[in-house]
Write a protein that holds these residues in place. Structure first.
Motif, mmCIF file in Angstrom:
data_model
loop_
_atom_site.group_PDB
_atom_site.id
_atom_site.type_symbol
_atom_site.label_atom_id
_atom_site.label_comp_id
_atom_site.label_asym_id
_atom_site.label_seq_id
_atom_site.Cartn_x
_atom_site.Cartn_y
_atom_site.Cartn_z
ATOM 1 N N ILE A 176 0.835 -1.206 0.000
ATOM 2 C CA ILE A 176 0.000 0.000 0.000
ATOM 3 C C ILE A 176 0.867 1.252 0.000
ATOM 4 N N VAL A 177 1.914 1.271 0.815
ATOM 5 C CA VAL A 177 2.799 2.432 0.885
ATOM 6 C C VAL A 177 3.519 2.640 -0.445
ATOM 7 N N ILE A 178 4.005 1.559 -1.050
ATOM 8 C CA ILE A 178 4.698 1.676 -2.336
ATOM 9 C C ILE A 178 3.750 2.214 -3.400
ATOM 10 N N LEU A 179 2.514 1.731 -3.433
ATOM 11 C CA LEU A 179 1.539 2.222 -4.407
ATOM 12 C C LEU A 179 1.208 3.688 -4.177
ATOM 13 N N LEU A 180 1.001 4.084 -2.920
ATOM 14 C CA LEU A 180 0.674 5.480 -2.631
ATOM 15 C C LEU A 180 1.812 6.421 -2.974
ATOM 16 N N MET B 164 8.201 2.670 -8.945
ATOM 17 C CA MET B 164 7.175 1.872 -8.282
ATOM 18 C C MET B 164 6.906 0.593 -9.065
ATOM 19 N N VAL B 165 6.773 0.714 -10.378
ATOM 20 C CA VAL B 165 6.513 -0.468 -11.212
ATOM 21 C C VAL B 165 7.673 -1.458 -11.103
ATOM 22 N N PHE B 166 8.904 -0.953 -11.170
ATOM 23 C CA PHE B 166 10.063 -1.830 -11.049
ATOM 24 C C PHE B 166 10.113 -2.504 -9.677
ATOM 25 N N THR B 167 9.833 -1.748 -8.614
ATOM 26 C CA THR B 167 9.857 -2.304 -7.261
ATOM 27 C C THR B 167 8.805 -3.396 -7.099
ATOM 28 N N LEU B 168 7.605 -3.162 -7.614
ATOM 29 C CA LEU B 168 6.556 -4.180 -7.519
ATOM 30 C C LEU B 168 6.920 -5.415 -8.337
ATOM 31 N N TRP B 169 7.488 -5.205 -9.517
ATOM 32 C CA TRP B 169 7.911 -6.358 -10.321
ATOM 33 C C TRP B 169 9.018 -7.126 -9.609
ATOM 34 N N TYR B 170 10.028 -6.411 -9.131
ATOM 35 C CA TYR B 170 11.193 -7.059 -8.529
ATOM 36 C C TYR B 170 10.834 -7.749 -7.213
ATOM 37 N N GLY B 171 9.967 -7.144 -6.424
ATOM 38 C CA GLY B 171 9.650 -7.687 -5.104
ATOM 39 C C GLY B 171 8.546 -8.724 -5.080
ATOM 40 N N LEU C 259 6.452 -9.862 -8.310
ATOM 41 C CA LEU C 259 6.167 -10.664 -9.505
ATOM 42 C C LEU C 259 7.332 -11.526 -9.966
ATOM 43 N N ARG C 260 8.558 -11.023 -9.882
ATOM 44 C CA ARG C 260 9.717 -11.763 -10.362
ATOM 45 C C ARG C 260 9.907 -13.091 -9.635
ATOM 46 N N PRO C 261 9.734 -13.149 -8.300
ATOM 47 C CA PRO C 261 9.959 -14.428 -7.613
ATOM 48 C C PRO C 261 8.883 -15.486 -7.888
ATOM 49 N N MET C 262 7.760 -15.110 -8.497
ATOM 50 C CA MET C 262 6.690 -16.074 -8.733
ATOM 51 C C MET C 262 7.076 -17.070 -9.820
ATOM 52 N N ASP C 263 6.688 -18.311 -9.638
ATOM 53 C CA ASP C 263 6.897 -19.338 -10.638
ATOM 54 C C ASP C 263 5.620 -19.421 -11.483
ATOM 55 N N ILE C 264 5.647 -18.816 -12.660
ATOM 56 C CA ILE C 264 4.447 -18.732 -13.501
ATOM 57 C C ILE C 264 4.541 -19.701 -14.670
ATOM 58 N N SER C 265 5.331 -20.741 -14.535
ATOM 59 C CA SER C 265 5.469 -21.703 -15.630
ATOM 60 C C SER C 265 4.286 -22.661 -15.640
ATOM 61 N N GLY C 266 4.017 -23.177 -16.806
ATOM 62 C CA GLY C 266 2.924 -24.128 -16.969
ATOM 63 C C GLY C 266 3.355 -25.527 -16.581
ATOM 64 N N PRO C 267 2.462 -26.491 -16.773
ATOM 65 C CA PRO C 267 2.808 -27.874 -16.437
ATOM 66 C C PRO C 267 3.887 -28.410 -17.373
#
Length: 81
Positions: free
Chosen positions: A26-30, A63-70, A72-80
């Motif tokens: 919330i703080v990063i977005l604001l 802000m966009v880079f921080t949200l991506w780096y913190g 989205l980047r660590p998520m494993d979004i690979s398929g089966p």
């Protein structure tokens, strides 16, 4: 994820509980959206339009880079496999 982790959401209705991770988000977005927009406007009113635009682009982009780096980047979004 461990059940003891206070930042995990389970089926016990913890979706709307305020944790440190959610508060940080919330703080990063604001700061990234509203904060850089307010600073941009005040600089524009003072006659520093180009500097205000630069502040807004760097604040919003940061802000966009921080949200991506913190978050989205660590998520494993690979398929089966």
């Amino acid at each position: 994820m461990a059940e003891d982790d206070p930042d995990t959401e389970s089926s016990t209705g913890q979706l709307f509980t305020l944790t440190r991770v959610k508060l940080l988000l919330i703080v990063i977005l604001l700061v990234g959206i509203a904060g850089s927009g307010i600073v941009r406007r005040y600089l524009g009113e003072l006659g520093y339009t180009v500097l205000g635009e630069l502040v807004f682009v760097l604040g919003y982009g940061g802000m966009v880079f921080t949200l991506w780096y913190g978050w989205l980047r660590p998520m494993d979004i690979s398929g089966p496999d």
